[in-house]
Design a protein around this motif. Structure first.
Motif, PDB file in Angstrom:
ATOM      1  N   THR A   1      -7.199  86.294 103.782  1.00 58.37           N
ATOM      2  CA  THR A   1      -6.158  86.801 102.896  1.00 58.37           C
ATOM      3  C   THR A   1      -6.440  86.354 101.459  1.00 58.37           C
ATOM      4  N   PRO A   2      -6.425  87.268 100.472  1.00 58.08           N
ATOM      5  CA  PRO A   2      -6.705  86.886  99.078  1.00 58.08           C
ATOM      6  C   PRO A   2      -5.687  85.890  98.545  1.00 58.08           C
ATOM      7  N   ILE A   3      -6.159  84.949  97.743  1.00 58.81           N
ATOM      8  CA  ILE A   3      -5.310  83.952  97.090  1.00 58.81           C
ATOM      9  C   ILE A   3      -5.388  84.183  95.582  1.00 58.81           C
ATOM     10  N   SER A   4      -4.241  84.192  94.944  1.00 58.02           N
ATOM     11  CA  SER A   4      -4.163  84.384  93.486  1.00 58.02           C
ATOM     12  C   SER A   4      -3.453  83.192  92.853  1.00 58.02           C
ATOM     13  N   ASN A   5      -3.688  83.000  91.540  1.00 61.62           N
ATOM     14  CA  ASN A   5      -2.983  81.940  90.830  1.00 61.62           C
ATOM     15  C   ASN A   5      -1.642  82.452  90.336  1.00 61.62           C
ATOM     16  N   SER A   6      -0.948  81.625  89.586  1.00 61.59           N
ATOM     17  CA  SER A   6       0.394  81.988  89.110  1.00 61.59           C
ATOM     18  C   SER A   6       0.380  83.181  88.172  1.00 61.59           C
TER      19      SER A   6
ATOM     20  N   GLY B   1      -1.480  85.791  88.738  1.00 60.07           N
ATOM     21  CA  GLY B   1      -1.892  86.945  89.521  1.00 60.07           C
ATOM     22  C   GLY B   1      -3.391  87.165  89.552  1.00 60.07           C
ATOM     23  N   GLU B   2      -4.171  86.221  89.049  1.00 59.53           N
ATOM     24  CA  GLU B   2      -5.628  86.353  89.042  1.00 59.53           C
ATOM     25  C   GLU B   2      -6.201  85.932  90.395  1.00 59.53           C
ATOM     26  N   TRP B   3      -7.160  86.721  90.899  1.00 54.15           N
ATOM     27  CA  TRP B   3      -7.781  86.431  92.184  1.00 54.15           C
ATOM     28  C   TRP B   3      -8.575  85.135  92.103  1.00 54.15           C
ATOM     29  N   LEU B   4      -8.367  84.264  93.096  1.00 60.52           N
ATOM     30  CA  LEU B   4      -9.078  82.992  93.143  1.00 60.52           C
ATOM     31  C   LEU B   4     -10.104  82.942  94.270  1.00 60.52           C
ATOM     32  N   ALA B   5      -9.686  83.361  95.449  1.00 61.57           N
ATOM     33  CA  ALA B   5     -10.573  83.243  96.611  1.00 61.57           C
ATOM     34  C   ALA B   5      -9.995  84.040  97.765  1.00 61.57           C
ATOM     35  N   GLU B   6     -10.815  84.186  98.803  1.00 66.54           N
ATOM     36  CA  GLU B   6     -10.386  84.817 100.049  1.00 66.54           C
ATOM     37  C   GLU B   6     -10.967  83.987 101.191  1.00 66.54           C
ATOM     38  N   PRO B   7     -10.375  82.839 101.447  1.00 68.18           N
ATOM     39  CA  PRO B   7     -10.926  81.919 102.453  1.00 68.18           C
ATOM     40  C   PRO B   7     -10.817  82.472 103.870  1.00 68.18           C
ATOM     41  N   ASP B   8     -11.569  81.860 104.768  1.00 67.99           N
ATOM     42  CA  ASP B   8     -11.537  82.292 106.165  1.00 67.99           C
ATOM     43  C   ASP B   8     -10.126  82.197 106.731  1.00 67.99           C
ATOM     44  N   LEU B   9      -9.456  81.095 106.460  1.00 69.86           N
ATOM     45  CA  LEU B   9      -8.080  80.882 106.915  1.00 69.86           C
ATOM     46  C   LEU B   9      -7.299  80.211 105.795  1.00 69.86           C
ATOM     47  N   SER B  10      -6.026  80.556 105.662  1.00 67.98           N
ATOM     48  CA  SER B  10      -5.217  79.947 104.609  1.00 67.98           C
ATOM     49  C   SER B  10      -3.754  79.904 105.023  1.00 67.98           C
ATOM     50  N   CYS B  11      -3.092  78.812 104.654  1.00 69.23           N
ATOM     51  CA  CYS B  11      -1.658  78.642 104.892  1.00 69.23           C
ATOM     52  C   CYS B  11      -0.978  78.591 103.532  1.00 69.23           C
ATOM     53  N   GLU B  12      -0.264  79.651 103.189  1.00 71.75           N
ATOM     54  CA  GLU B  12       0.370  79.774 101.882  1.00 71.75           C
ATOM     55  C   GLU B  12       1.423  78.685 101.673  1.00 71.75           C
ATOM     56  N   GLN B  13       2.221  78.402 102.711  1.00 69.76           N
ATOM     57  CA  GLN B  13       3.308  77.422 102.555  1.00 69.76           C
ATOM     58  C   GLN B  13       2.777  76.039 102.224  1.00 69.76           C
ATOM     59  N   ALA B  14       1.699  75.640 102.880  1.00 71.10           N
ATOM     60  CA  ALA B  14       1.146  74.299 102.647  1.00 71.10           C
ATOM     61  C   ALA B  14       0.044  74.304 101.602  1.00 71.10           C
ATOM     62  N   ARG B  15      -0.382  75.490 101.178  1.00 73.96           N
ATOM     63  CA  ARG B  15      -1.483  75.639 100.229  1.00 73.96           C
ATOM     64  C   ARG B  15      -2.734  74.895 100.721  1.00 73.96           C
ATOM     65  N   VAL B  16      -3.093  75.221 101.950  1.00 75.67           N
ATOM     66  CA  VAL B  16      -4.291  74.667 102.577  1.00 75.67           C
ATOM     67  C   VAL B  16      -5.187  75.829 102.977  1.00 75.67           C
ATOM     68  N   ALA B  17      -6.450  75.773 102.583  1.00 75.68           N
ATOM     69  CA  ALA B  17      -7.408  76.815 102.909  1.00 75.68           C
ATOM     70  C   ALA B  17      -8.568  76.210 103.702  1.00 75.68           C
ATOM     71  N   LEU B  18      -9.113  77.012 104.637  1.00 79.08           N
ATOM     72  CA  LEU B  18     -10.212  76.559 105.488  1.00 79.08           C
ATOM     73  C   LEU B  18     -11.409  77.479 105.332  1.00 79.08           C
TER      74      LEU B  18
ATOM     75  N   ARG C   1      -8.265  74.074  93.632  1.00 79.46           N
ATOM     76  CA  ARG C   1      -7.666  72.756  93.419  1.00 79.46           C
ATOM     77  C   ARG C   1      -6.742  72.759  92.212  1.00 79.46           C
ATOM     78  N   ARG C   2      -7.158  73.429  91.147  1.00 81.19           N
ATOM     79  CA  ARG C   2      -6.327  73.484  89.947  1.00 81.19           C
ATOM     80  C   ARG C   2      -5.066  74.308  90.158  1.00 81.19           C
ATOM     81  N   ALA C   3      -5.103  75.190  91.172  1.00 83.02           N
ATOM     82  CA  ALA C   3      -3.923  75.997  91.495  1.00 83.02           C
ATOM     83  C   ALA C   3      -3.049  75.325  92.546  1.00 83.02           C
ATOM     84  N   GLY C   4      -3.394  74.094  92.909  1.00 81.57           N
ATOM     85  CA  GLY C   4      -2.570  73.350  93.852  1.00 81.57           C
ATOM     86  C   GLY C   4      -2.974  73.504  95.308  1.00 81.57           C
TER      87      GLY C   4
END
Length: 288
Positions: A193-198, A200-217, A241-244
Motif C-alpha cells: 500500500t502506498p505511503i504518503s507524507n503529510s 500528500g507526497e509519495w514516500l514508499a510502497e513497502p511490502d507490509l505496512s500498518c498505518e495506525q502504528a506507522r510500522v513498515a516491513l 523515518r522523517r515522516a514518523g
C-alpha cells in the motif's frame, strides 16, 4: 591407466530406455521425453505441473510426476510404473482439469495448486497460491478444487491456505513474511500500500505496512544489494523515518530461518506505538 575422455555433450539418462543428448535439459524437456514412454492418456501433474505453470515453489522440490486421466474413479486395471526413476499415480482427474501448456498435457493451474497441499507446508502453499492468482486463476476456481476433493490428503492445508491468499504479493519471500504476520494475529498490516507524507507526497510502497502504528516491513533479498537499489533504499528509509514511520527490514535468515521470532517482535511494537489497535490471538502453525 589412462582415463577415458569425457564427451563434450554426453547423453543424459532420464529413465530406462529414455535418454536425451542435452546435458542442460530443462524440466519441460525432461517431461516431454518421459511422456513419450508412458501411455498416451498420461499428463504431467503435481510439483512438475506447478513448476511448468511458473508457480512460486521452494528450491529443489520439483520432480517429474505423472497421473493418468480418468473420468471416474481410478480403476483397478491401471498399473503403477515399477521404474524407481518414475513417479506415477492413479488419480481421479476430470478432463476439465487437464490443459495443454507449451505443447504438453498438464493439469490446470487450479488443479496443480490444489495438489500441492499434499506436499507443501502452509507458507509455501500460500506463496504458490499467490502466484496462481497473479497468473489469472480465481479464488473460486481454487476453492472448487477443495470442495470437489474434500477428504483427500492435503485438503486441510488447502483450506487453511485459501483465506491467506493475496494476489498483491510480488514474490515468494514477501508472501512468507505476510503469512508470518497474519498467523501472528497482525491483520492490521496492509499489502503493498502506498505511503504518503503529510503533504500528500509519495514516500514508499513497502511490502507490509500498518498505518495506525506507522510500522513498515520490507523483505531484503539479493536484489537489494545492487548499489543503486541500496542507495534508493537508504533514501526511502530516511524519508519514512522523517515522516514518523519505523521501517523494519528482514532477510532470508529471519523469514526462512527464524520465522517464529518475527510476530512477537511486531506485536510488541504495534501495541507500544498504537495501543488502540486490537490484535488477534496468534495461530499456532508450522510454517516451514
Amino acid at each position: 591407466m589412462q582415463s577415458r575422455p569425457v564427451p563434450d555433450n554426453p547423453r543424459v539418462r532420464l529413465a530406462r530406455g529414455c535418454y536425451t543428448d542435452r546435458a542442460d535439459f530443462d524440466l519441460r524437456a525432461r517431461c516431454a521425453q518421459l511422456l513419450e514412454i508412458n501411455p498416451p492418456e498420461t499428463v504431467v501433474s503435481g510439483l512438475a505441473a506447478a513448476a511448468l505453470h511458473g508457480l512460486w515453489l521452494p528450491d529443489s522440490v520439483v520432480q517429474p510426476e505423472f497421473a493418468t486421466v480418468t473420468t471416474g474413479k481410478a480403476s483397478d486395471h491401471m498399473t503403477r510404473s515399477r521404474r524407481p526413476e518414475l513417479r506415477t499415480h492413479r488419480n481421479e482427474i476430470r478432463r476439465a482439469d487437464v490443459t495443454v501448456l507449451d505443447g504438453l498435457p498438464v493439469t490446470t493451474l487450479a488443479r496443480s495448486w490444489w495438489a500441492l497441499g499434499a506436499v507443501l507446508r502452509l507458507a509455501d502453499l500460500v506463496a504458490a497460491g499467490d502466484c496462481a492468482l497473479r497468473l489469472g486463476v480465481t479464488i473460486d476456481a481454487l476453492d472448487e478444487q477443495r470442495r470437489l476433493w474434500r477428504g483427500r490428503r492435503g485438503n486441510r492445508t488447502v483450506a487453511a491456505a485459501l483465506p491467506l491468499l493475496d494476489q498483491r504479493s510480488r514474490s515468494r519471500p514477501e508472501t512468507h513474511l505476510r503469512v508470518i504476520v497474519r498467523l501472528g494475529g497482525l491483520d492490521c498490516f496492509d499489502v503493498n500500500t502506498p505511503i504518503s507524507n503529510s503533504d500528500g507526497e509519495w514516500l514508499a510502497e513497502p511490502d507490509l505496512s500498518c498505518e495506525q502504528a506507522r510500522v513498515a516491513l520490507e523483505y531484503q533479498g539479493s536484489d537489494h544489494a545492487e548499489l543503486s537499489r541500496m542507495r534508493r533504499d537508504i533514501t526511502r528509509a530516511t524519508d519514512l523515518r522523517r515522516a514518523g514511520w519505523m521501517l523494519l527490514n528482514y532477510g532470508p535468515a529471519e523469514v526462512f530461518g527464524r520465522p517464529e521470532q518475527i510476530a512477537p517482535e511486531l506485536r510488541h511494537l504495534v501495541q507500544r506505538r498504537a495501543p488502540q489497535v486490537r490484535l488477534k490471538r496468534p495461530v499456532s502453525n508450522r510454517l516451514h
